[in-house]
Design a protein around this motif. Structure first.
Motif, short mmCIF file in Angstrom:
data_model
loop_
_atom_site.label_atom_id
_atom_site.label_comp_id
_atom_site.label_asym_id
_atom_site.label_seq_id
_atom_site.Cartn_x
_atom_site.Cartn_y
_atom_site.Cartn_z
N PHE A 22 10.29 12.05 12.11
CA PHE A 22 10.29 10.62 11.86
C PHE A 22 9.81 10.35 10.44
O PHE A 22 8.80 10.91 10.00
N THR A 23 10.50 9.48 9.74
CA THR A 23 10.10 9.11 8.38
C THR A 23 8.93 8.12 8.46
O THR A 23 8.69 7.52 9.52
N PRO A 24 8.22 7.92 7.36
CA PRO A 24 7.15 6.91 7.37
C PRO A 24 7.66 5.52 7.77
O PRO A 24 6.98 4.80 8.51
N ARG A 25 8.85 5.16 7.33
CA ARG A 25 9.41 3.86 7.71
C ARG A 25 9.68 3.80 9.21
O ARG A 25 9.41 2.80 9.86
N ASP A 49 0.54 -6.17 5.89
CA ASP A 49 0.49 -5.58 4.55
C ASP A 49 1.22 -4.24 4.52
O ASP A 49 1.99 -3.96 3.59
N ARG A 50 0.98 -3.41 5.53
CA ARG A 50 1.66 -2.11 5.62
C ARG A 50 3.17 -2.30 5.74
O ARG A 50 3.95 -1.56 5.11
N LEU A 51 3.59 -3.26 6.56
CA LEU A 51 5.02 -3.52 6.72
C LEU A 51 5.66 -3.92 5.39
O LEU A 51 6.73 -3.44 5.04
N HIS A 52 4.98 -4.81 4.67
CA HIS A 52 5.54 -5.29 3.40
C HIS A 52 5.56 -4.22 2.31
O HIS A 52 6.28 -4.36 1.33
N GLU A 53 4.80 -3.16 2.50
CA GLU A 53 4.86 -2.04 1.54
C GLU A 53 6.16 -1.26 1.70
O GLU A 53 6.66 -0.69 0.73
N LEU A 54 6.71 -1.22 2.92
CA LEU A 54 7.88 -0.38 3.19
C LEU A 54 9.15 -1.14 3.55
O LEU A 54 10.24 -0.56 3.53
N PHE A 55 9.01 -2.43 3.91
CA PHE A 55 10.17 -3.20 4.37
C PHE A 55 10.24 -4.55 3.65
O PHE A 55 9.22 -5.14 3.30
N SER A 56 11.46 -5.03 3.51
CA SER A 56 11.66 -6.39 2.99
C SER A 56 11.41 -7.39 4.12
O SER A 56 11.36 -7.01 5.30
N ASP A 57 11.27 -8.64 3.79
CA ASP A 57 11.10 -9.67 4.81
C ASP A 57 12.28 -9.67 5.78
O ASP A 57 12.09 -9.81 6.99
#
Length: 72
Positions: A22-25, A49-57
């Protein structure tokens, strides 16, 4: 780019947090989906915060919509 999970990876989804394929995302998306399904009000600022580091809105909304579809 291939999207989605292979059959082998799907067999290990219950171990998303420590399975090496599994990737970090993918790990974060699974963690978020699990928390969202169990208690979406318990998602704290650190998770956002963690979500916004790896994903767009847009991607975050897509994950939410998929989980909501499964829940109903």
């Amino acid at each position: 780019m291939q999207q989605g999970m292979t059959d082998e990876l799907y067999q290990h989804v219950h171990r998303y947090h420590d399975h090496p394929d599994f990737t970090p995302r993918e790990r974060l998306a699974a963690e978020f989906a699990e928390q969202f399904a169990i208690d979406h009000t318990g998602i704290d600022d650190a998770m956002w915060d963690r979500l916004h580091e790896l994903f767009s809105d847009t991607e975050i909304v897509e994950i939410q919509r998929h989980v909501e579809g499964i829940r109903h």
